[in-house]
Write an enzyme that holds these catalytic residues in place. Structure first.
Site, PDB file in Angstrom:
ATOM      1  CE  LYS A 161       5.051   3.750  -8.802  1.00  0.00           C
ATOM      2  NZ  LYS A 161       5.685   4.187  -7.542  1.00  0.00           N
ATOM      3  N   GLY A 216       7.983   5.784 -10.394  1.00  0.00           N
ATOM      4  CA  GLY A 216       9.205   6.070  -9.640  1.00  0.00           C
ATOM      5  C   GLY A 216       8.922   6.198  -8.161  1.00  0.00           C
ATOM      6  CE  LYS A 240       6.859   0.274  -6.506  1.00  0.00           C
ATOM      7  NZ  LYS A 240       6.118   0.679  -5.307  1.00  0.00           N
ATOM      8  CG  ASP A 279       9.004   2.915  -6.877  1.00  0.00           C
ATOM      9  OD1 ASP A 279       8.907   3.198  -5.672  1.00  0.00           O
ATOM     10  OD2 ASP A 279       8.053   2.975  -7.674  1.00  0.00           O
ATOM     11  CB  SER A 311       5.719   0.497   1.014  1.00  0.00           C
ATOM     12  OG  SER A 311       5.252  -0.595   0.241  1.00  0.00           O
ATOM     13  CG  ASN A 322       2.824  -3.299  -2.756  1.00  0.00           C
ATOM     14  OD1 ASN A 322       2.237  -4.243  -3.246  1.00  0.00           O
ATOM     15  ND2 ASN A 322       2.631  -2.060  -3.172  1.00  0.00           N
ATOM     16  CD  GLU A 363      -2.121  -1.440  -8.371  1.00  0.00           C
ATOM     17  OE1 GLU A 363      -2.575  -2.566  -8.616  1.00  0.00           O
ATOM     18  OE2 GLU A 363      -2.531  -0.406  -8.941  1.00  0.00           O
TER      19      GLU A 363
HETATM   20  N1  LIG Z   1      -0.273   5.972  -2.837  1.00  0.00           N
HETATM   21  C1  LIG Z   1       0.968   6.142  -3.262  1.00  0.00           C
HETATM   22  O1  LIG Z   1       1.847   6.570  -2.488  1.00  0.00           O
HETATM   23  C2  LIG Z   1       1.339   5.842  -4.672  1.00  0.00           C
HETATM   24  C3  LIG Z   1       0.503   5.124  -5.506  1.00  0.00           C
HETATM   25  N2  LIG Z   1       0.885   4.841  -6.783  1.00  0.00           N
HETATM   26  C4  LIG Z   1       0.042   4.064  -7.661  1.00  0.00           C
HETATM   27  O2  LIG Z   1      -1.158   4.769  -7.920  1.00  0.00           O
HETATM   28  C5  LIG Z   1      -2.203   3.837  -8.207  1.00  0.00           C
HETATM   29  C6  LIG Z   1      -3.414   4.225  -7.383  1.00  0.00           C
HETATM   30  O3  LIG Z   1      -3.041   4.066  -6.033  1.00  0.00           O
HETATM   31  P1  LIG Z   1      -3.623   4.942  -4.855  1.00  0.00           P
HETATM   32  O4  LIG Z   1      -4.144   6.230  -5.335  1.00  0.00           O
HETATM   33  O5  LIG Z   1      -2.618   4.978  -3.794  1.00  0.00           O
HETATM   34  O6  LIG Z   1      -4.826   3.993  -4.403  1.00  0.00           O
HETATM   35  P2  LIG Z   1      -6.079   4.342  -3.502  1.00  0.00           P
HETATM   36  O7  LIG Z   1      -6.570   3.064  -2.976  1.00  0.00           O
HETATM   37  O8  LIG Z   1      -5.757   5.418  -2.534  1.00  0.00           O
HETATM   38  O9  LIG Z   1      -7.138   4.947  -4.536  1.00  0.00           O
HETATM   39  C7  LIG Z   1      -7.596   4.300  -5.661  1.00  0.00           C
HETATM   40  C8  LIG Z   1      -8.679   5.195  -6.222  1.00  0.00           C
HETATM   41  O10 LIG Z   1      -9.089   4.694  -7.482  1.00  0.00           O
HETATM   42  C9  LIG Z   1     -10.493   4.867  -7.548  1.00  0.00           C
HETATM   43  N3  LIG Z   1     -11.020   3.916  -8.520  1.00  0.00           N
HETATM   44  C10 LIG Z   1     -10.982   2.575  -8.470  1.00  0.00           C
HETATM   45  N4  LIG Z   1     -11.604   2.066  -9.544  1.00  0.00           N
HETATM   46  C11 LIG Z   1     -12.035   3.107 -10.279  1.00  0.00           C
HETATM   47  C12 LIG Z   1     -12.763   3.226 -11.486  1.00  0.00           C
HETATM   48  N5  LIG Z   1     -13.142   2.157 -12.169  1.00  0.00           N
HETATM   49  N6  LIG Z   1     -13.053   4.460 -11.943  1.00  0.00           N
HETATM   50  C13 LIG Z   1     -12.652   5.544 -11.269  1.00  0.00           C
HETATM   51  N7  LIG Z   1     -11.967   5.505 -10.114  1.00  0.00           N
HETATM   52  C14 LIG Z   1     -11.670   4.293  -9.629  1.00  0.00           C
HETATM   53  C15 LIG Z   1     -10.988   4.590  -6.138  1.00  0.00           C
HETATM   54  O11 LIG Z   1     -12.265   5.156  -5.925  1.00  0.00           O
HETATM   55  C16 LIG Z   1      -9.914   5.269  -5.319  1.00  0.00           C
HETATM   56  O12 LIG Z   1     -10.234   6.620  -5.096  1.00  0.00           O
HETATM   57  C17 LIG Z   1      -1.651   2.453  -7.873  1.00  0.00           C
HETATM   58  O13 LIG Z   1      -1.299   1.787  -9.044  1.00  0.00           O
HETATM   59  C18 LIG Z   1      -0.419   2.745  -7.050  1.00  0.00           C
HETATM   60  O14 LIG Z   1       0.595   1.760  -7.202  1.00  0.00           O
HETATM   61  C19 LIG Z   1       2.072   5.282  -7.279  1.00  0.00           C
HETATM   62  C20 LIG Z   1       2.933   5.996  -6.501  1.00  0.00           C
HETATM   63  C21 LIG Z   1       2.633   6.334  -5.138  1.00  0.00           C
HETATM   64  O1  LIG Z   2       4.615   3.149  -5.285  1.00  0.00           O
HETATM   65  C1  LIG Z   2       4.811   3.563  -4.176  1.00  0.00           C
HETATM   66  C2  LIG Z   2       6.085   4.188  -3.790  1.00  0.00           C
HETATM   67  O2  LIG Z   2       6.822   4.576  -4.902  1.00  0.00           O
HETATM   68  C3  LIG Z   2       3.786   3.371  -3.127  1.00  0.00           C
HETATM   69  O3  LIG Z   2       3.973   2.131  -2.588  1.00  0.00           O
HETATM   70  P1  LIG Z   2       2.758   1.292  -2.006  1.00  0.00           P
HETATM   71  O4  LIG Z   2       1.752   1.139  -3.108  1.00  0.00           O
HETATM   72  O5  LIG Z   2       3.387   0.007  -1.577  1.00  0.00           O
HETATM   73  O6  LIG Z   2       2.217   2.058  -0.854  1.00  0.00           O
END
Ligand SMILES: NC(=O)C1=CN([C@@H]2O[C@H](COP(=O)(O)OP(=O)(O)OC[C@H]3O[C@@H](n4cnc5c(N)ncnc54)[C@H](O)[C@@H]3O)[C@@H](O)[C@H]2O)C=CC1
Ligand SMILES: O=C(CO)COP(=O)(O)O
Length: 320
Positions: A102, A130, A185, A238, A248, A250, A270
């Site tokens: 996102k 979402g 968001k 979201d 969250s 953020n 993000e």
């Molecule tokens: N954590 C959550 O609850 C949610 C996260 N998201 C979205 O998911 C995306 C990822 O977030 P998270 O997993 O939470 O972050 P995170 O910080 O937990 O993990 C990010 C991961 O990406 C990996 N990474 C970074 N650069 C890389 C590269 N060049 N090649 C391979 N791996 C790489 C890192 O090693 C790390 O394991 C974000 O855009 C976030 O907005 C969406 C919904 C929910």
């Molecule tokens: O995207 C998310 C909830 O839908 C997760 O939010 P945060 O990246 O702010 O933790």
């Protein structure tokens, strides 16, 4: 249809756990030692502790696994997605690629789908977005998300493959609306965290959510999105989750700004880069996005919280 999740952060791990409850799945992690540790211990202690990995989930750092899967979920952060796609271009070129991040790219002002289409033009691009916290999905708590894809036939296939008993996907062909809602968001959540951290009250938060939603719509409509997409899970849904929960990251960054505390820079937030990218894009497009601009100024320490609130309140009075 076989699915691999690339990126073993919190969200990638949660999605892989969810998929593996239904059928064998693969989680790819770039760090060999971390992949081996997860495969052995059956837990991602670094990013998603206390969420056991099902036996049907294989964790690997071997990029050869990309070839074996038709559908690839990309769960790397927004600002890393382009370089990731370029690095693995040959293996990913003709796959169905589902962006799970996102945000808006800082250098280009583009969202995840637009970046996918530029960096992997022969692939089929989709977006999963979402309201969902990784920990909730991993626990199997009831969750609904948006699956955006065009053509809709591919969207239907993805919807049915990625839905589970507890994870219900709704479908749209409006990729622009879905990506802008999910990105912006986070910016509004930073603003909401800041007012709560500064003890400016729940009424101020409601005002920011509502006027923030107006900004989300303004940018989305200017880029050709459908208004109903913004009213759905990827936009309004979201926004509600992220602006109202300390789960969250953020929102928590905003809380720190409001309290004058330091926030851990290693945490993925993000909304920070997205605020800067969007403020720049809005200026170029001639769009009024005062909350987004204010969040950028707060992050870059050009404004105090008190001055930020004052500036927003003193804007010329207007019709809703
Ligand atoms: N954590 C959550 O609850 C949610 C996260 N998201 C979205 O998911 C995306 C990822 O977030 P998270 O997993 O939470 O972050 P995170 O910080 O937990 O993990 C990010 C991961 O990406 C990996 N990474 C970074 N650069 C890389 C590269 N060049 N090649 C391979 N791996 C790489 C890192 O090693 C790390 O394991 C974000 O855009 C976030 O907005 C969406 C919904 C929910
Ligand atoms: O995207 C998310 C909830 O839908 C997760 O939010 P945060 O990246 O702010 O933790």
């Amino acid at each position: 249809m076989s699915v691999a999740v690339l990126g073993a952060g919190a969200f990638g791990t949660a999605l892989a756990i969810s998929l593996a409850r239904k059928a064998p799945a693969t989680l790819w992690c770039r760090d060999e030692a971390h992949a081996a540790e997860m495969q052995a211990s059956r837990e991602n202690t670094r990013r998603l502790p206390d969420a056991p990995l099902p036996v049907s989930l294989t964790v690997t750092s071997d990029t050869d696994c990309f070839e074996a899967h038709d559908v690839i979920l990309l769960a790397v952060p927004m600002q890393k997605m382009r370089s990731f796609l370029v690095q693995h271009r040959a293996a990913l070129a003709t796959k169905t690629l589902v962006a799970c991040c996102k945000g808006i790219e800082l250098d280009t002002g583009l969202g995840p789908v637009s970046v996918l289409r530029e960096a992997a033009p022969e692939a089929t691009a989709a977006l999963l977005t979402g309201p969902s916290f990784a920990a909730d999905i991993a626990k199997g708590l009831p969750t609904a998300l948006t699956l955006a894809c065009d053509p809709d036939e591919t969207g239907k296939m993805l919807q049915s493959s990625l839905s589970t008993d507890n994870l219900r996907l709704y479908r749209t062909t409006d990729l622009v609306g879905a990506e802008i809602g999910g990105a912006l968001k986070n910016v509004i959540a930073i603003a909401c965290g800041a007012v709560i951290g500064a003890q400016l009250g729940d009424s101020a938060r409601a005002a920011l959510m509502t006027r923030g939603y107006a900004e989300m719509q303004r940018l989305a409509l200017a880029r050709g999105a459908r208004p109903e997409t913004l009213a759905g899970l990827s936009g309004f849904g979201d926004l509600t989750l992220t602006c109202g929960s300390e789960q969250s990251r953020n929102f928590r960054l905003g809380l720190s700004l409001g309290r004058g505390e330091v926030f851990d820079p290693s945490i993925t937030v993000e909304g920070a880069a997205t605020a800067r990218a969007t403020a720049k894009a809005a200026q170029v497009m001639g769009l009024e996005m005062p909350i987004t601009q204010t969040v950028t100024n707060l992050l870059d320490q050009r404004l105090t919280i008190a001055d930020a609130a004052d500036q927003l309140l003193k804007r010329p009075l207007k019709e809703e």
